[in-house]
Write a protein that holds these residues in place. Sequence first.
Motif, PDB file in Angstrom:
ATOM      1  N   SER A  57     -15.821  -1.941  -8.104  1.00 20.77           N
ATOM      2  CA  SER A  57     -16.154  -2.978  -8.698  1.00 20.77           C
ATOM      3  C   SER A  57     -15.311  -3.540  -7.875  1.00 20.77           C
ATOM      4  O   SER A  57     -14.464  -3.162  -7.115  1.00 20.77           O
ATOM      5  CB  SER A  57     -15.595  -3.180  -9.788  1.00 20.77           C
ATOM      6  OG  SER A  57     -13.988  -2.662 -10.617  1.00 20.77           O
ATOM      7  N   ALA A  58     -15.072  -5.007  -8.309  1.00 19.90           N
ATOM      8  CA  ALA A  58     -14.072  -5.284  -6.878  1.00 19.90           C
ATOM      9  C   ALA A  58     -12.465  -5.349  -7.123  1.00 19.90           C
ATOM     10  O   ALA A  58     -11.634  -5.075  -5.859  1.00 19.90           O
ATOM     11  CB  ALA A  58     -14.068  -6.863  -6.699  1.00 19.90           C
ATOM     12  N   ASP A  59     -12.123  -5.180  -8.507  1.00 20.56           N
ATOM     13  CA  ASP A  59     -11.078  -4.700  -8.075  1.00 20.56           C
ATOM     14  C   ASP A  59     -10.330  -2.986  -8.099  1.00 20.56           C
ATOM     15  O   ASP A  59      -9.174  -2.810  -7.359  1.00 20.56           O
ATOM     16  CB  ASP A  59     -10.086  -4.462  -9.537  1.00 20.56           C
ATOM     17  CG  ASP A  59     -10.215  -5.992 -10.659  1.00 20.56           C
ATOM     18  OD1 ASP A  59     -10.077  -6.922  -9.934  1.00 20.56           O
ATOM     19  OD2 ASP A  59     -10.733  -6.124 -11.752  1.00 20.56           O
ATOM     20  N   GLU A  60     -11.214  -2.033  -8.007  1.00 21.19           N
ATOM     21  CA  GLU A  60     -11.367  -1.063  -7.449  1.00 21.19           C
ATOM     22  C   GLU A  60     -11.415  -0.902  -6.438  1.00 21.19           C
ATOM     23  O   GLU A  60     -10.976   0.754  -5.563  1.00 21.19           O
ATOM     24  CB  GLU A  60     -12.581   0.084  -7.657  1.00 21.19           C
ATOM     25  CG  GLU A  60     -12.691   0.413  -9.570  1.00 21.19           C
ATOM     26  CD  GLU A  60     -14.202   0.872 -10.409  1.00 21.19           C
ATOM     27  OE1 GLU A  60     -13.290   1.064 -11.572  1.00 21.19           O
ATOM     28  OE2 GLU A  60     -14.889   1.286  -9.752  1.00 21.19           O
ATOM     29  N   VAL A  61     -12.547  -1.387  -5.367  1.00 23.31           N
ATOM     30  CA  VAL A  61     -12.244  -1.548  -3.726  1.00 23.31           C
ATOM     31  C   VAL A  61     -11.039  -1.542  -3.196  1.00 23.31           C
ATOM     32  O   VAL A  61     -11.181  -0.713  -2.158  1.00 23.31           O
ATOM     33  CB  VAL A  61     -13.555  -3.012  -3.405  1.00 23.31           C
ATOM     34  CG1 VAL A  61     -14.087  -2.829  -1.871  1.00 23.31           C
ATOM     35  CG2 VAL A  61     -14.710  -2.188  -4.005  1.00 23.31           C
ATOM     36  N   ILE A  62      -9.912  -2.391  -3.928  1.00 23.07           N
ATOM     37  CA  ILE A  62      -9.195  -2.083  -3.262  1.00 23.07           C
ATOM     38  C   ILE A  62      -8.023  -1.225  -3.130  1.00 23.07           C
ATOM     39  O   ILE A  62      -7.944  -1.161  -1.967  1.00 23.07           O
ATOM     40  CB  ILE A  62      -7.852  -3.618  -4.260  1.00 23.07           C
ATOM     41  CG1 ILE A  62      -9.460  -5.229  -3.701  1.00 23.07           C
ATOM     42  CG2 ILE A  62      -6.552  -3.802  -3.117  1.00 23.07           C
ATOM     43  CD1 ILE A  62      -8.214  -6.083  -4.971  1.00 23.07           C
ATOM     44  N   ILE A  63      -8.152  -0.624  -4.176  1.00 23.77           N
ATOM     45  CA  ILE A  63      -7.978   0.822  -4.154  1.00 23.77           C
ATOM     46  C   ILE A  63      -7.929   2.126  -2.951  1.00 23.77           C
ATOM     47  O   ILE A  63      -7.070   2.478  -2.280  1.00 23.77           O
ATOM     48  CB  ILE A  63      -8.132   1.689  -5.543  1.00 23.77           C
ATOM     49  CG1 ILE A  63      -7.935   0.269  -6.768  1.00 23.77           C
ATOM     50  CG2 ILE A  63      -7.664   2.518  -5.057  1.00 23.77           C
ATOM     51  CD1 ILE A  63      -6.336   0.776  -7.157  1.00 23.77           C
ATOM     52  N   VAL A  64      -9.862   2.117  -2.995  1.00 20.50           N
ATOM     53  CA  VAL A  64      -9.929   2.581  -1.236  1.00 20.50           C
ATOM     54  C   VAL A  64      -9.955   1.931  -0.044  1.00 20.50           C
ATOM     55  O   VAL A  64     -10.825   2.737   0.752  1.00 20.50           O
ATOM     56  CB  VAL A  64     -11.290   3.323  -2.220  1.00 20.50           C
ATOM     57  CG1 VAL A  64     -12.793   1.832  -2.253  1.00 20.50           C
ATOM     58  CG2 VAL A  64     -11.403   4.607  -1.664  1.00 20.50           C
ATOM     59  N   THR A  65     -10.268   0.804  -0.589  1.00 17.60           N
ATOM     60  CA  THR A  65     -10.538  -0.167   1.232  1.00 17.60           C
ATOM     61  C   THR A  65      -8.667   0.324   2.211  1.00 17.60           C
ATOM     62  O   THR A  65      -9.858   0.924   3.087  1.00 17.60           O
ATOM     63  CB  THR A  65      -9.242  -1.528   0.911  1.00 17.60           C
ATOM     64  OG1 THR A  65     -10.532  -1.949  -0.072  1.00 17.60           O
ATOM     65  CG2 THR A  65     -10.033  -2.034   2.047  1.00 17.60           C
ATOM     66  N   SER A  66      -7.553   0.838   1.808  1.00 18.43           N
ATOM     67  CA  SER A  66      -6.900   1.362   2.689  1.00 18.43           C
ATOM     68  C   SER A  66      -7.123   2.563   3.423  1.00 18.43           C
ATOM     69  O   SER A  66      -7.451   2.678   4.450  1.00 18.43           O
ATOM     70  CB  SER A  66      -5.546   1.054   2.432  1.00 18.43           C
ATOM     71  OG  SER A  66      -5.367   1.725   1.062  1.00 18.43           O
ATOM     72  N   SER A  67      -7.679   3.320   2.654  1.00 18.31           N
ATOM     73  CA  SER A  67      -7.913   4.883   3.271  1.00 18.31           C
ATOM     74  C   SER A  67      -9.269   4.603   3.925  1.00 18.31           C
ATOM     75  O   SER A  67      -9.399   5.339   5.410  1.00 18.31           O
ATOM     76  CB  SER A  67      -8.433   5.523   2.530  1.00 18.31           C
ATOM     77  OG  SER A  67      -6.982   6.086   0.577  1.00 18.31           O
ATOM     78  N   LEU A  68      -9.859   4.357   3.679  1.00 19.61           N
ATOM     79  CA  LEU A  68     -11.846   3.828   4.478  1.00 19.61           C
ATOM     80  C   LEU A  68     -11.367   2.984   5.454  1.00 19.61           C
ATOM     81  O   LEU A  68     -12.025   3.018   7.195  1.00 19.61           O
ATOM     82  CB  LEU A  68     -12.419   2.546   3.719  1.00 19.61           C
ATOM     83  CG  LEU A  68     -13.215   3.566   2.590  1.00 19.61           C
ATOM     84  CD1 LEU A  68     -14.195   2.683   1.689  1.00 19.61           C
ATOM     85  CD2 LEU A  68     -13.897   4.874   3.486  1.00 19.61           C
TER      86      LEU A  68
END
Length: 463
Positions: free
Chosen positions: A100-111
């Motif tokens: 979901s949009a909230d969870e995407v933020i968590i992984v965006t920096s790593s990607l």
Amino acid sequence: MAQPLVKKDDDHDDELEYSPFMGIEKGAVLQEARVFNDPQLDPRRCSQVITKLLYLLNQGEAFTKVEATEVFFSVTKLFQSKDTGLRRMVYLIIKELSPSADEVIIVTSSLMKDMNSKIDMYRANAIRVLCRIIDGTLLTQIERYLKQAIVDKNPVVSSAALVSGLHMLKTNPEIVKRWSNEVQEAVQSRAALVQFHALALLHQIRQNDRLAVSKLVDTLTRGAVRSPLAQCLLIRYTSQIIRDMSNHGQSGERPFYDFLESCLRHKAEMVILEAARAITELDDVTSRELTPAITVLQLFLSSPKPVLRFAAVRTLNKVAMTHPMAVTNCNIDMESLISDQNRSIATLAITTLLKTGNESSVERLMKQITNFMSDIADEFKIVVVDAIRSLCLKFPLKYRSLMNFLSNILREEGGFEYKRAIVDSIVTIIRDIPDAKENGLLHLCEFIEDCEFTYLSTQVIVF
């Protein structure tokens, strides 16, 4: 635990095929997923668990919101591992989980970090994942990186960005359309896949502008395309332009026909086949236009490659429906395909011969088909039966030998659909050829005396 699935081959009863996924349960796999939280990660073990999760997801197993979230957060911890094999599995599971949009933020920096990595494999896969999971707001933040990736020297990275663009065009078309300059540059790439993906994306961007598409095709047909895959795409776009012009009432010389004909002399077989197919499918195609395409397809009929024989005979089969005389020169080559090991090729060869054969060749064809019928499945037999019915209506004087053939195969073993096709064919012949009535009724009466299908018996009696 691996369990026996099915026997591999009837000739090897002792050999069993095993599936590592048989008996997998979601609850057990979710328990195993706890290994993602171990202080000392085991890359091999983690990869195996992700594989099981991917299997469950692709089999349609439903994960609750809580389960999906727990797995997602556990997977994000695997970014600390430097194992390249595990990293690839992490990319796959993130895409499949669709966070979901909230969870995407968590992984965006790593990607984002991976997208700017010096390791090309990380960069390419990070681009694919990011473009799959982010929304338009985040997309504008990474747009600059994507534009750079499109013209990257590494073809894997460039292709990843272009394919991502194709996917995002459906959800964020305005953003992707701003990449036209970079995509045009990628069309000139020497890498086959990059040129293929770039041409596909550029066409999608311009597809609603007929003039822009026409200019694109006009430019590229002058020799700027090196990739066989891109050349096949170009042939399809060219065919579409020819069809559009024909639909808008433009007559005279076909634009780009010379380009299609020149592709028949290309060194890549896929391009030759694509060009031949395009020419045969032109609206109101003339015999003169068909001739060069038929000639190259005839050469492929004797190819040692089954895929080329199949492609050629299938295309000729379609041509025979509208231009049977144009295919008659290939009949000798197609007769040799009746004994082809590939039953699909043999069936297409027979049905094409039945469409293109003349009255004098009917008897010979029937003898060849008789031996052939016992070796093929019912679905192929139905195709042959339909072709024989058409042949009988084409040559009414040959009804006797064709009717006898149908009655003989009606007595043999076969499923309901196959038997119904034969009965329908005999009924059609009786209705359209008065002389065949007596003979046909005798065959049908003989059939219902010992018919295992009540529906067919009823149909015959009602008739």
